[in-house]
Motif scaffolding. Structure first.
Motif, PDB file in Angstrom:
ATOM      1  N   ASN A  89     -27.519  -3.165  -2.566  1.00 29.35           N
ATOM      2  CA  ASN A  89     -27.048  -3.474  -0.968  1.00 29.35           C
ATOM      3  C   ASN A  89     -25.865  -3.321  -1.025  1.00 29.35           C
ATOM      4  O   ASN A  89     -24.929  -3.476  -1.847  1.00 29.35           O
ATOM      5  N   PRO A  90     -25.658  -1.864  -0.189  1.00 30.04           N
ATOM      6  CA  PRO A  90     -24.146  -1.430  -0.811  1.00 30.04           C
ATOM      7  C   PRO A  90     -22.967  -1.999   0.724  1.00 30.04           C
ATOM      8  O   PRO A  90     -23.259  -1.007   1.651  1.00 30.04           O
ATOM      9  N   CYS A  91     -23.112  -3.558   0.755  1.00 29.99           N
ATOM     10  CA  CYS A  91     -22.973  -3.916   1.891  1.00 29.99           C
ATOM     11  C   CYS A  91     -21.653  -3.173   2.780  1.00 29.99           C
ATOM     12  O   CYS A  91     -21.453  -3.368   3.644  1.00 29.99           O
ATOM     13  N   VAL A  92     -20.583  -3.472   1.592  1.00 27.94           N
ATOM     14  CA  VAL A  92     -19.566  -3.168   2.551  1.00 27.94           C
ATOM     15  C   VAL A  92     -19.362  -1.444   2.729  1.00 27.94           C
ATOM     16  O   VAL A  92     -19.167  -1.440   4.085  1.00 27.94           O
ATOM     17  N   ASP A  93     -19.623  -0.734   1.632  1.00 31.54           N
ATOM     18  CA  ASP A  93     -19.835   0.878   2.504  1.00 31.54           C
ATOM     19  C   ASP A  93     -20.701   0.853   3.868  1.00 31.54           C
ATOM     20  O   ASP A  93     -20.449   1.837   4.521  1.00 31.54           O
ATOM     21  N   LEU A 147     -19.413   6.044 -14.325  1.00 29.87           N
ATOM     22  CA  LEU A 147     -18.787   6.297 -13.192  1.00 29.87           C
ATOM     23  C   LEU A 147     -17.531   5.895 -12.950  1.00 29.87           C
ATOM     24  O   LEU A 147     -16.722   6.185 -13.026  1.00 29.87           O
ATOM     25  N   ALA A 148     -16.862   4.474 -13.865  1.00 28.58           N
ATOM     26  CA  ALA A 148     -15.410   4.056 -13.604  1.00 28.58           C
ATOM     27  C   ALA A 148     -14.971   4.485 -14.747  1.00 28.58           C
ATOM     28  O   ALA A 148     -13.584   4.552 -14.536  1.00 28.58           O
ATOM     29  N   GLU A 149     -15.735   4.944 -15.626  1.00 26.09           N
ATOM     30  CA  GLU A 149     -14.964   4.913 -16.445  1.00 26.09           C
ATOM     31  C   GLU A 149     -14.458   6.933 -16.504  1.00 26.09           C
ATOM     32  O   GLU A 149     -13.571   7.829 -16.797  1.00 26.09           O
ATOM     33  N   GLN A 181     -28.606   0.349 -13.662  1.00 27.12           N
ATOM     34  CA  GLN A 181     -27.197   0.679 -12.055  1.00 27.12           C
ATOM     35  C   GLN A 181     -26.230   0.215 -13.198  1.00 27.12           C
ATOM     36  O   GLN A 181     -25.379   0.668 -12.930  1.00 27.12           O
ATOM     37  N   LYS A 182     -26.296  -0.656 -13.810  1.00 20.91           N
ATOM     38  CA  LYS A 182     -25.206  -0.494 -14.929  1.00 20.91           C
ATOM     39  C   LYS A 182     -24.215   0.052 -15.270  1.00 20.91           C
ATOM     40  O   LYS A 182     -23.340   0.303 -15.628  1.00 20.91           O
ATOM     41  N   ILE A 183     -25.271   0.938 -16.353  1.00 18.84           N
ATOM     42  CA  ILE A 183     -24.790   1.919 -16.995  1.00 18.84           C
ATOM     43  C   ILE A 183     -24.574   3.164 -16.246  1.00 18.84           C
ATOM     44  O   ILE A 183     -23.308   3.372 -16.128  1.00 18.84           O
ATOM     45  N   TRP A 184     -24.949   3.543 -14.467  1.00 17.32           N
ATOM     46  CA  TRP A 184     -24.565   4.021 -14.170  1.00 17.32           C
ATOM     47  C   TRP A 184     -22.559   3.990 -13.817  1.00 17.32           C
ATOM     48  O   TRP A 184     -22.163   4.494 -13.058  1.00 17.32           O
ATOM     49  N   GLU A 185     -22.646   2.277 -13.150  1.00 13.45           N
ATOM     50  CA  GLU A 185     -21.478   2.391 -12.434  1.00 13.45           C
ATOM     51  C   GLU A 185     -20.299   2.065 -13.600  1.00 13.45           C
ATOM     52  O   GLU A 185     -19.465   3.270 -13.372  1.00 13.45           O
ATOM     53  N   GLY A 230     -19.257   0.061  -4.650  1.00 12.77           N
ATOM     54  CA  GLY A 230     -20.037  -0.881  -5.233  1.00 12.77           C
ATOM     55  C   GLY A 230     -21.366  -1.736  -4.609  1.00 12.77           C
ATOM     56  O   GLY A 230     -21.149  -1.505  -3.297  1.00 12.77           O
ATOM     57  N   PHE A 231     -22.472  -1.819  -5.297  1.00 10.60           N
ATOM     58  CA  PHE A 231     -23.710  -2.954  -4.831  1.00 10.60           C
ATOM     59  C   PHE A 231     -23.547  -4.306  -5.242  1.00 10.60           C
ATOM     60  O   PHE A 231     -22.572  -4.832  -5.526  1.00 10.60           O
TER      61      PHE A 231
END
Ligand code: SF4
Length: 357
Positions: free
Chosen positions: A83-87, A354-356, A347-351, A77-78
């Motif tokens: 910013n996708p810091c972990v990835d 994808l989660a679904e 961005q939230k809708i996209w997230e 995630g962002f």
């Protein structure tokens, strides 16, 4: 090719400098890896860093790999913006691991400090990063090592754990003390310089990620320049994207970044902005849309507007030029890109979508 004991993720921030210098002070030969992409990296500063800190540094371009990661939605995630810091850390560590044999190096240095950043430097996240990047055997975080599990490099005696540090949290006192100890006098400003954490940049990048089936890294270089105009019809983005200079410097930058399949718009007889039209595969720039773009360009030139009549605009593509006459006009069509709240909402809708899945 020079060989080294360790490869260090070197952003140019204080932590990366201290982690590299600390290992150098223990007699290890360290090579800094400075990762660059349209979103982060300052390759022009590498010679100065090398001189100032006495660390050899090589630049590693991860632009397209990073764009592919963003376009597929980063698995972790962002952060607060785009910013996708972990990835991002995982990607850099994976690349560093691949480079170990190239430099005959035996381990990787990362300047992460436990608890310093909410997203990427919590203890559990540090573990995820280490495991997902598959660097459990070769990763050393010298600034917080005393608080982290013993690494194989310490177990084998290659590194004396007693000489490593136990920095923790957001305060910088420990870093400043270490800088003094290591003779680091030039302290960089705290700002990391990553555009993915800036809302203004996120607004610029977002439509590219959502509109192009396979976004390319150079598109994001274009997104870093000038005005971003996207064509809308009945409030729907049609996918026609035009980048327009706001001043002479922007115009020069744009003309350096343009590639042959893109359209370059310029006024023939009046001073004004240059613009680049970026085609998306499968989507035509019809004569009507080219004329709309040209009229929009002309509308940003005060002298062309004052002329009160049609003006000539040159449109160049694949080295061929055509000239059309248009009245400076911006009635509809090319408009500024989304605001930050609109971008965040999408961005939230996209997230969620994808989660679904
Ligand atoms: S701030 Fe930018 S460069 Fe730093 S870890 Fe996050 S995404 Fe990567």
């Amino acid at each position: 090719m020079n060989t080294f004991d360790a490869l260090s993720l070197f952003s140019g921030g204080l932590d990366s400098i201290l982690a590299s210098k600390l290992m150098q002070s223990l007699g290890h030969k360290v090579l800094g890896l400075h990762f660059v992409s349209p979103f982060f990296g300052k390759p022009e500063q590498v010679p100065e860093w090398e001189r100032e800190y006495g660390i050899p540094i090589t630049t590693i371009d991860v632009g397209q790999e990073f764009v592919d990661l963003m376009a597929a939605f980063p698995p972790h995630g962002f952060g607060k913006v785009l910013n996708p810091c972990v990835d991002c850390k995982i990607l850099m560590l994976r690349r560093a691991k691949k480079l170990l044999p190239v430099y005959e190096a035996s381990y990787i240095i990362s300047g992460e400090v436990l608890g310093q950043r909410p997203m990427s430097q919590r203890a559990d996240t540090l573990n995820i990063i280490r495991n997902d990047a598959d660097v459990r055997e070769v990763l050393l975080r010298p600034l917080s090592a005393g608080l982290l599990p013993v690494t194989p490099m310490e177990e084998s005696g290659l590194i004396d754990r007693a000489k490593l540090r136990s920095l923790v949290g957001r305060g910088r006192k420990g870093q400043y003390a270490l800088a003094k100890e290591l003779g680091v006098t030039k302290i960089p400003t705290q700002a990391g310089g990553c555009r993915l954490g800036e809302r203004e940049s996120a607004r610029r990048y977002w439509p590219i990620l959502r509109t192009f089936p396979k976004p390319l890294a150079p598109y994001f270089d274009l997104a870093n320049v000038g005005r971003q105009l996207w064509r809308r019809e009945a409030d729907t983005v049609t996918g026609h994207w035009m980048v327009m200079g706001r001043d002479y410097r922007d115009n020069q930058k744009l003309l350096k970044l343009v590639s042959p399949e893109q359209y370059v718009f310029e006024l023939k007889s009046f001073p004004g902005p240059s613009a680049v039209g970026v085609p998306i595969p499968g989507l035509n720039w019809t004569d009507e849309i080219l004329a709309e773009a040209a009229a929009c360009l002309a509308s940003f030139s005060p002298k062309a507007r004052m002329h009160g009549d049609a003006v000539e605009v040159s449109i160049e593509r694949h080295g061929a030029e055509r000239i059309i006459s248009v009245r400076p006009d911006r009635p509809h069509g090319f408009e500024d890109n989304l605001t930050w709240p609109q971008t965040r909402a999408q961005q939230k809708i996209w997230e969620r979508t994808l989660a679904e899945i």
